[in-house]
Design a protein around this motif. Structure first.
Motif, PDB file in Angstrom:
ATOM      1  N   GLU A 500       0.728  -1.251   0.086  1.00 35.38           N
ATOM      2  CA  GLU A 500       0.105   0.039   0.160  1.00 35.38           C
ATOM      3  C   GLU A 500       0.931   1.159   0.133  1.00 35.38           C
ATOM      4  O   GLU A 500       1.882   1.119   0.417  1.00 35.38           O
ATOM      5  N   ASP A 503      -0.037   9.011  -0.890  1.00 34.23           N
ATOM      6  CA  ASP A 503       0.024   9.832  -1.894  1.00 34.23           C
ATOM      7  C   ASP A 503       1.267  10.338  -2.683  1.00 34.23           C
ATOM      8  O   ASP A 503       1.453  10.220  -3.756  1.00 34.23           O
ATOM      9  N   TRP A 506       2.743   7.133  -4.100  1.00 30.79           N
ATOM     10  CA  TRP A 506       2.011   6.618  -5.312  1.00 30.79           C
ATOM     11  C   TRP A 506       2.156   7.689  -6.525  1.00 30.79           C
ATOM     12  O   TRP A 506       2.201   7.291  -7.589  1.00 30.79           O
ATOM     13  N   GLU A 510       3.468   6.333 -10.307  1.00 35.02           N
ATOM     14  CA  GLU A 510       2.782   6.611 -11.375  1.00 35.02           C
ATOM     15  C   GLU A 510       3.763   7.275 -12.591  1.00 35.02           C
ATOM     16  O   GLU A 510       3.808   6.932 -13.509  1.00 35.02           O
ATOM     17  N   SER A 541      -4.811   2.205  -9.104  1.00 39.16           N
ATOM     18  CA  SER A 541      -5.163   3.635  -8.845  1.00 39.16           C
ATOM     19  C   SER A 541      -5.877   3.823  -7.984  1.00 39.16           C
ATOM     20  O   SER A 541      -5.854   4.741  -7.070  1.00 39.16           O
ATOM     21  N   ARG A 544      -4.704   2.183  -4.660  1.00 40.08           N
ATOM     22  CA  ARG A 544      -3.167   2.534  -4.422  1.00 40.08           C
ATOM     23  C   ARG A 544      -2.548   1.686  -3.876  1.00 40.08           C
ATOM     24  O   ARG A 544      -1.777   1.734  -2.984  1.00 40.08           O
ATOM     25  N   THR A 545      -2.596   0.474  -4.450  1.00 42.02           N
ATOM     26  CA  THR A 545      -1.848  -0.820  -4.110  1.00 42.02           C
ATOM     27  C   THR A 545      -1.078  -1.381  -5.105  1.00 42.02           C
ATOM     28  O   THR A 545      -1.391  -1.183  -6.417  1.00 42.02           O
TER      29      THR A 545
END
Length: 862
Positions: A500, A503, A506, A510, A541, A544-545
């Motif tokens: 996990e 923000d 992640w 991305e 997305s 978010r894992t």
């Protein structure tokens, strides 16, 4: 102007000159033989080594085809099978996998296959035939052994096959069997077309529109191109040319080194070929030049009677061609004899299943390449002396002598002789330096990381649908620790819960991963169409894992991780720092074409606790209406760790079941247990054992895994090393013979040069003797000249060898994982004493031989 046919006259002049100066041209023929021997030996042995490397890799891949398409339907197969640029094509259709209890430690796949496909996959029956009737089957001798049956045909066996998740049991008659390759990952089970159509009918929906688990009944199509250069590009062109779907799954046989050309490797290999050619050129040019100088008066006399420059060139080149006709076949034949010794030795060192194993397999293209290289070397070597002979005037020939420096030494000759002698030593040292760098540890480092590894029997079976990742109990670990000779026991734990991200992390993922071309390539290799890709990314997305595992490792396992980068820039993992409980290691997103970081050293990663004390029992209602209970950890605490390093996990340490991303975290084992509960069992256990006690520990583990708990299995460093040891022995044998041949060529070249020099200077030596120089003084003079050659050759060869070792050879070994670079000058140092002896002995022997003729006779002859 009338054209005069002087072909016969030119031929007579060319060949009569050889007849009257046999000794000089015999030496030149020997030089050509040596050069041809050099090329034919290097080409034959080098080609054989490449072939053996390819075959060893093919054994792991499971086939010899250049490439293959996966999961096709018949319509797609028909669409590409007749493409004119495909040389060979065959297919097999997946039926299922072997599911017998006896196959717990064996991964097996069941197919209907064409005969050619089985042949190219090392699994064509050595006895019997491919199945024709519905109840016939072909299996390996290893499968028969697991079933308790002898390796023979005609007996009845019962096989359980997992076909699309359902177990189908059937009685079969063994129509044939093949010898299992111990390195090959999968054992093949071949059934008849009738059986396949009955239980696994051909799929009709393209794989891109089907479920990812819908594999049975699909074609695996293997094919060859005309050659193995840039296979990847050729496959892409084939897909475009035949209008196959763009997301078709395909694989490249990575056994073919030329399938993807690395520019640096091409440059290195090209440089080595140039060096070999230059060495041969100098060997022949040196002796050719000396002979031309001795024949210069002959050419002057020919010019006085009207012979043109063009005709003189023809005379020299005809002599060169005659020398080639004699020397090249002999030298190539000697190279073949060396190969005839080497190739069976090489082949015998491998546990391969091949037709004609152990016999001599000559590659005509390799021999032709050796012949062409040898002939080109003769042409280039004769070119400059030929031009020198053609341009000399009749007046100059009467008083022609070589240009000498202020010390009375021939100016160009000294440099050419030194280069020719030095290059032989340089090539010897370079080849030995490369071959001796083969590292068995590097070759098997991904396969074994400790003296022993104990785990669930199906853990390393890539075809197993489910594996027990907590198979090694604390009780078994305690028992292993008590074994006599066991120095230490370390565990590897695993939690497959996924990762996990907050923000900030992640956003980095991305940018680094989700938007990278590498992910697009991986989606394509997995057969994802555009819709599937979009849905997959939206799911990741939204949560978010990423898929991934969290490992817990002991110090022994941590030492075996491949470190990419660390927070302190040291490139090493300090166990005490890592074991503080504040740090985590992270793997990279990796494809065949590269890798990118999920997180960087210094970042923060959060890991959720799966300690049972935080678990909450919850219920969910399935679509069928059935209520299902599960343990939820959504309210468990998340601990933040600093990323200590980015690493790669060796194959033998991790789990051989992979996801799309595989974002793996690694914690010290104590921290892992603190996060997941002290009762968590290990996935595998590593044992470090005293050398003298390894056999006893091996016997205990063998008894335990066969009689006490057959669901467990173990690997030993010794067993894996033995499986691959033949490869290392091959390099040692080839290296020793190749080094010996090159060393002899260097020594013989030196002898050739000295003898040739003395022969063509016989008149000069006779003149010196006529004016009062004694035989002893002549011996000293010639020995001093030889010593000059020797000393300069030593200096040049040691210098050039050192430079090549730290540049070219180092770069070459760094591009091949199974080699280590080691600086060495040992081969040259071994050759120097024999060369010193030759420096003294050869002039004495040669001078004694020519002194048997009177001074008057030697003065009369040029």
């Amino acid at each position: 102007m009338n054209k005069v046919n002087n072909k016969n006259a030119v031929n007579n002049l060319a060949y009569s000159g050889i007849r009257t100066k046999k000794n000089k041209y015999i030496v030149l023929v020997l030089a050509v033989i040596l050069t041809s021997l050099l090329f034919s030996t290097l080409f034959s042995v080098g080609g054989s080594m490449i072939n053996e490397i390819q075959e060893s890799t093919m054994r792991q891949v499971g086939g010899t085809y250049h490439a293959g398409f996966k999961y096709l339907i018949k319509e797609e197969y028909d669409q590409m099978k007749d493409d004119p640029k495909i040389k060979d094509v065959s297919y097999r259709i997946l039926v299922g996998t072997g599911a017998n209890e006896e196959f717990t430690k064996i991964y097996s796949e069941c197919y209907y296959a064409e005969d050619e496909n089985a042949k190219y996959s090392f699994s064509f029956p050595v006895k019997g035939k491919m199945p024709a009737q519905e109840n016939e089957v072909v299996v390996s001798d290893r499968i028969l052994q697991a079933l308790g049956e002898p390796a023979d045909i005609g007996m009845n066996i019962r096989l359980d096959l997992d076909i699309n998740g359902e177990i189908v049991s059937n009685d079969f008659t063994v129509s044939g069997y093949y010898e299992a390759d111990p390195i090959c990952l999968a054992q093949m089970i071949y059934v008849s077309k009738a059986f396949q159509e009955k239980f696994a009918p051909e799929a009709t929906v393209p794989y891109s529109r089907a479920k990812s688990s819908d594999l049975t009944g699909r074609y695996s199509v293997d094919f060859n191109f005309a050659n193995s250069i840039n296979i990847d590009k050729k496959v892409e062109a084939l897909i475009a040319r035949t209008a196959l779907r763009e997301d078709v799954n395909y694989g490249i046989n990575w056994a073919y080194g030329a399938s993807s050309l690395d520019p640096s490797v091409v440059i290195i290999c090209g440089a080595l070929v140039v060096i070999f050619m230059f060495a041969g050129y100098l060997i022949i040019y040196n002796i050719f030049d000396i002979n031309i100088v001795s024949d210069i008066q002959e050419f002057g006399l020919l010019k006085t009677i009207g012979t043109t420059e063009k005709q003189l060139k023809k005379i020299v080149m005809k002599r060169a061609n005659l020398i080639s006709i004699i020397g090249i076949p002999v030298g190539t034949g000697l190279g073949v004899l060396v190969a005839a010794y080497l190739l069976p030795v090489i082949s015998g060192q491998f546990n391969t299943v091949t037709v004609g194993k152990g016999s001599l397999h000559l590659n005509i293209w390799i021999l032709l390449a050796a012949v062409v290289f040898s002939y080109l070397t003769v042409l280039f070597s004769a070119g400059k002396p030929c031009r020198k002979a053609a341009k000399v005037s009749p007046v100059e020939t009467v008083k022609y002598t070589e240009a000498f420096d202020k010390n009375g030494k021939p100016k160009k000759k000294l440099a050419v002789v030194i280069l020719s002698l030095s290059l032989g030593l340089v090539i010897l040292n370079s080849v030995f330096g490369f071959v001796s760098g083969f590292s068995m540890d590097n070759y098997i480092e991904n396969l074994i990381i400790a003296d022993f590894s104990v785990q669930d029997a199906e853990l390393d079976n890539p075809g197993a649908r489910t594996v027990n990742t907590e198979a090694v109990s604390h009780e078994l670990m305690d028992e292993l620790k008590r074994l006599d000779g066991v120095n230490s026991v370390g565990a590897v734990y695993i939690n497959e819960g996924g990762q996990e991200f907050d923000d900030a992390n992640w956003a980095k993922i991305e940018k680094n991963v989700l938007q990278s071309k590498l992910l697009e390539e991986k989606f394509a290799s997995y057969g994802y169409n555009e819709e599937m890709r979009r849905a997959e990314l939206e799911d990741y997305s939204g949560k978010r894992t990423l898929d991934g595992k969290t490992y817990g490792v002991c110090e022994m396992a941590a030492d075996k991780l491949k470190v990419i980068e660390t927070k302190d820039g040291s490139g090493k993992i300090d166990w005490n720092t890592f074991n503080s409980g504040n740090y985590v290691l992270v793997t990279r997103f990796t494809t065949d074409n590269g890798a990118v970081n999920f997180l960087d050293p210094g970042d923060t990663a959060g890991i959720r606790s799966y300690d049972p004390k935080y678990g909450e029992t919850k219920k969910v209602v399935l679509d069928s209406g059935q209520e299902y209970e599960y343990m939820s950890f959504e309210n468990a605490p998340i601990k933040e760790y600093e990323v200590y390093a980015v690493v790669e996990i060796p194959l033998a340490l991790g789990i051989r079941h992979f996801g799309l991303f595989d974002c793996n975290y690694i914690l010290p084992e104590d921290e892992f247990l603190a996060q997941n509960g002290a009762d968590w069992n290990a996935m595998r256990v590593l044992l470090d054992v005293e050398d003298q006690k390894e056999e006893n520990v091996n016997e205990w583990l063998k008894d335990y895994t066969e009689n006490i708990d057959p669901t467990m299995d173990y690997d030993s460093k010794e067993s894996i090393t033995e499986e691959y040891a033949s490869f290392g022995r091959m390099f040692k044998v080839v290296g020793a013979v190749l080094a010996t041949v090159l060393g002899l060529i260097g020594i013989m070249n030196f002898a050739n040069t000295i003898i040739t020099s003395i022969l063509v200077r016989s008149r000069e030596l006779a003149m010196l003797e006529a004016v009062g120089m004694t035989g002893k003084q002549q011996n000293i003079k010639l020995i001093k000249e030889g010593l000059v050659y020797y000393i300069w050759s030593v200096v040049v060869s040691l210098g050039v060898s050192s430079i090549l070792s730290v540049t070219l050879i180092r770069a070459l070994t760094e591009n091949i994982p199974m080699f280590d670079w080691n600086f060495t000058l040992v081969p040259e140092l071994v050759c120097l004493p024999p060369l010193a002896i030759l420096v003294v002995c050869i002039p004495l022997i040669a001078l004694k031989k020519i002194s048997e003729r009177s001074v008057v006779d030697r003065l009369r002859v040029e």
